[in-house]
Design a protein around this motif. Sequence first.
Motif, PDB file in Angstrom:
ATOM      1  N   GLY A 195     -11.075 -48.715  39.142  1.00 21.35           N
ATOM      2  CA  GLY A 195     -12.519 -48.557  39.155  1.00 21.35           C
ATOM      3  C   GLY A 195     -13.185 -49.567  38.243  1.00 21.35           C
ATOM      4  O   GLY A 195     -12.540 -50.172  37.370  1.00 21.35           O
ATOM      5  N   PRO A 196     -14.514 -49.768  38.400  1.00 23.81           N
ATOM      6  CA  PRO A 196     -15.207 -50.797  37.614  1.00 23.81           C
ATOM      7  C   PRO A 196     -15.145 -50.571  36.111  1.00 23.81           C
ATOM      8  O   PRO A 196     -15.014 -51.516  35.341  1.00 23.81           O
ATOM      9  CB  PRO A 196     -16.651 -50.731  38.140  1.00 23.81           C
ATOM     10  CG  PRO A 196     -16.754 -49.474  38.934  1.00 23.81           C
ATOM     11  CD  PRO A 196     -15.385 -49.124  39.391  1.00 23.81           C
ATOM     12  N   GLU A 197     -15.237 -49.321  35.648  1.00 23.57           N
ATOM     13  CA  GLU A 197     -15.182 -49.064  34.206  1.00 23.57           C
ATOM     14  C   GLU A 197     -13.813 -49.417  33.650  1.00 23.57           C
ATOM     15  O   GLU A 197     -13.701 -50.020  32.573  1.00 23.57           O
ATOM     16  CB  GLU A 197     -15.514 -47.605  33.922  1.00 23.57           C
ATOM     17  CG  GLU A 197     -16.970 -47.237  34.195  1.00 23.57           C
ATOM     18  CD  GLU A 197     -17.281 -45.803  33.823  1.00 23.57           C
ATOM     19  OE1 GLU A 197     -16.385 -45.116  33.291  1.00 23.57           O
ATOM     20  OE2 GLU A 197     -18.421 -45.362  34.073  1.00 23.57           O
ATOM     21  N   ALA A 198     -12.751 -49.043  34.385  1.00 18.94           N
ATOM     22  CA  ALA A 198     -11.397 -49.359  33.924  1.00 18.94           C
ATOM     23  C   ALA A 198     -11.178 -50.868  33.906  1.00 18.94           C
ATOM     24  O   ALA A 198     -10.567 -51.406  32.973  1.00 18.94           O
ATOM     25  CB  ALA A 198     -10.366 -48.675  34.820  1.00 18.94           C
ATOM     26  N   ARG A 199     -11.689 -51.567  34.924  1.00 19.57           N
ATOM     27  CA  ARG A 199     -11.542 -53.030  34.964  1.00 19.57           C
ATOM     28  C   ARG A 199     -12.240 -53.670  33.776  1.00 19.57           C
ATOM     29  O   ARG A 199     -11.695 -54.575  33.130  1.00 19.57           O
ATOM     30  CB  ARG A 199     -12.112 -53.600  36.262  1.00 19.57           C
ATOM     31  CG  ARG A 199     -11.371 -53.195  37.512  1.00 19.57           C
ATOM     32  CD  ARG A 199     -11.682 -54.132  38.678  1.00 19.57           C
ATOM     33  NE  ARG A 199     -13.097 -54.345  38.894  1.00 19.57           N
ATOM     34  CZ  ARG A 199     -13.880 -53.582  39.649  1.00 19.57           C
ATOM     35  NH1 ARG A 199     -13.358 -52.513  40.239  1.00 19.57           N
ATOM     36  NH2 ARG A 199     -15.163 -53.865  39.804  1.00 19.57           N
ATOM     37  N   ALA A 200     -13.442 -53.202  33.476  1.00 22.34           N
ATOM     38  CA  ALA A 200     -14.191 -53.778  32.360  1.00 22.34           C
ATOM     39  C   ALA A 200     -13.485 -53.515  31.031  1.00 22.34           C
ATOM     40  O   ALA A 200     -13.439 -54.382  30.154  1.00 22.34           O
ATOM     41  CB  ALA A 200     -15.607 -53.198  32.340  1.00 22.34           C
ATOM     42  N   GLU A 201     -12.922 -52.325  30.871  1.00 21.60           N
ATOM     43  CA  GLU A 201     -12.240 -51.982  29.622  1.00 21.60           C
ATOM     44  C   GLU A 201     -10.992 -52.831  29.436  1.00 21.60           C
ATOM     45  O   GLU A 201     -10.702 -53.309  28.337  1.00 21.60           O
ATOM     46  CB  GLU A 201     -11.866 -50.501  29.632  1.00 21.60           C
ATOM     47  CG  GLU A 201     -11.278 -50.018  28.314  1.00 21.60           C
ATOM     48  CD  GLU A 201     -10.971 -48.532  28.324  1.00 21.60           C
ATOM     49  OE1 GLU A 201     -10.812 -47.961  27.232  1.00 21.60           O
ATOM     50  OE2 GLU A 201     -10.880 -47.943  29.422  1.00 21.60           O
ATOM     51  N   GLY A 219      -5.315 -52.732  23.513  1.00 17.65           N
ATOM     52  CA  GLY A 219      -4.680 -51.462  23.897  1.00 17.65           C
ATOM     53  C   GLY A 219      -4.761 -51.147  25.374  1.00 17.65           C
ATOM     54  O   GLY A 219      -3.738 -50.910  26.027  1.00 17.65           O
ATOM     55  N   PRO A 220      -5.970 -51.128  25.984  1.00 18.95           N
ATOM     56  CA  PRO A 220      -6.070 -50.835  27.408  1.00 18.95           C
ATOM     57  C   PRO A 220      -5.298 -51.834  28.276  1.00 18.95           C
ATOM     58  O   PRO A 220      -4.656 -51.449  29.253  1.00 18.95           O
ATOM     59  CB  PRO A 220      -7.569 -50.906  27.677  1.00 18.95           C
ATOM     60  CG  PRO A 220      -8.205 -50.600  26.365  1.00 18.95           C
ATOM     61  CD  PRO A 220      -7.287 -51.213  25.344  1.00 18.95           C
TER      62      PRO A 220
END
Length: 425
Positions: free
Chosen positions: A309-315, A322-323
């Motif tokens: 998802g976009p939030e996970a990609r940005a993180e 870490g991510p």
Amino acid sequence: MGRPTAADPGGARRPGAPRAVRWGALLFLAAACSGPPALEVGPVAYSADEVSLLSEIQLALLADITALGVVVAAARTDEVAAPFVERELRSLMLQRLAMEVAAEDAGMEEPELRAAYARSPEPELVVRHLVLLSERWRPEEHRDSARRRAREALERARFGESFESLVAEYSDEPGAAQRGGLLAPGRKGSWVAEFWEAASVIRPGELSPVVETEYGYHVIRLEERRAVPFEEVRGEVLERLVDLPSALSRAQDWAEAEYGALRVDTAALAAWQAGPGLSAADTLVSWPAREGAGVLTAADLDAYVATLGPEARAEVRGGDGGPALGVAESAARARLLADRARRRGLEPSIAQRAAVERRWALRIQGWAEALGFATGMRPRAVKEAALEALGSERQGVAVARSELEAVSGVLRTLVPVSRPADPTR
């Protein structure tokens, strides 16, 4: 027929989803505006005047809608589906691998498995069908028309007309006419339940009644019923004989031992996170050759992240290490286990692959139709359809817009999106 990801059946707006923009006369005016591009999506450019009323969230959504239009126009929708198809097939392999590991641990022998299967073999069906596409969110008049045409086709088939000719005349499925409606052989679980149940109760040569599924209305003719070879359903036989909770526990212990072989190149991973300087072929994670050496490259991780998802990609891209480390390890673990499964001959069957590919093809086709895109459209037509889709309040369009988030990352890898100049606020 495969089962698509469920959409909001009532068409309600999801939390955080942007509301439709009321364009009205603005759409006409915007189409006539010129000026430096504020948003470029592949060959489609929007000026600052055209997008000046949009929030950042709406701009991102317009980019995704336009990217889908560009892909559809270029007949590249299979490239959108490909990483998600592979992810689903990899999941199937890993489930079977878990069963195989548990069976080995429990000491199950091949003759025991074959004897169990012979007592209750798995059926495989070969069918032809025609479908009048009319999803359940369509207006009632659309569904009534599709239902009526399906019944008409069924009556003509019952009176002896060539089923293949009726498929060519009636069916909305892409490529159905060339195949005479013939589907890849299906097994339980490879088609939606209503389709499978209808096909299962008729005899070879017989026609089903009109069958309603989430895709629309079908007429099915059974061509052949046969037993699936044991080698192709060995995993299913294991599922019957192996206690699932204990199997998963044993498989998890085995997998954790395998994960210990992973070696992360933290410097290369940091370079990957920093930007485009790293070569696509550079290794980020590797594992030794105990059961076959393997690597996770920068290109592999790019493909994996694109399905998030976009939030996970940005993180992953913008946060601390870490991510990125966690995602790289997850991607490497999935690839390692998939490699172990392949070395054991646990590839998904042709029917499983066909079912997953078909499900994704129909899903993307539904988005394209709802948003007004078609193969061969020119960039200006894509742009006009995208603006209209962004502003539409029709339920089908709203559902398609909300579901695009799932493929946003892959669309962005296929169609470059840039902001040469910020729109005037």
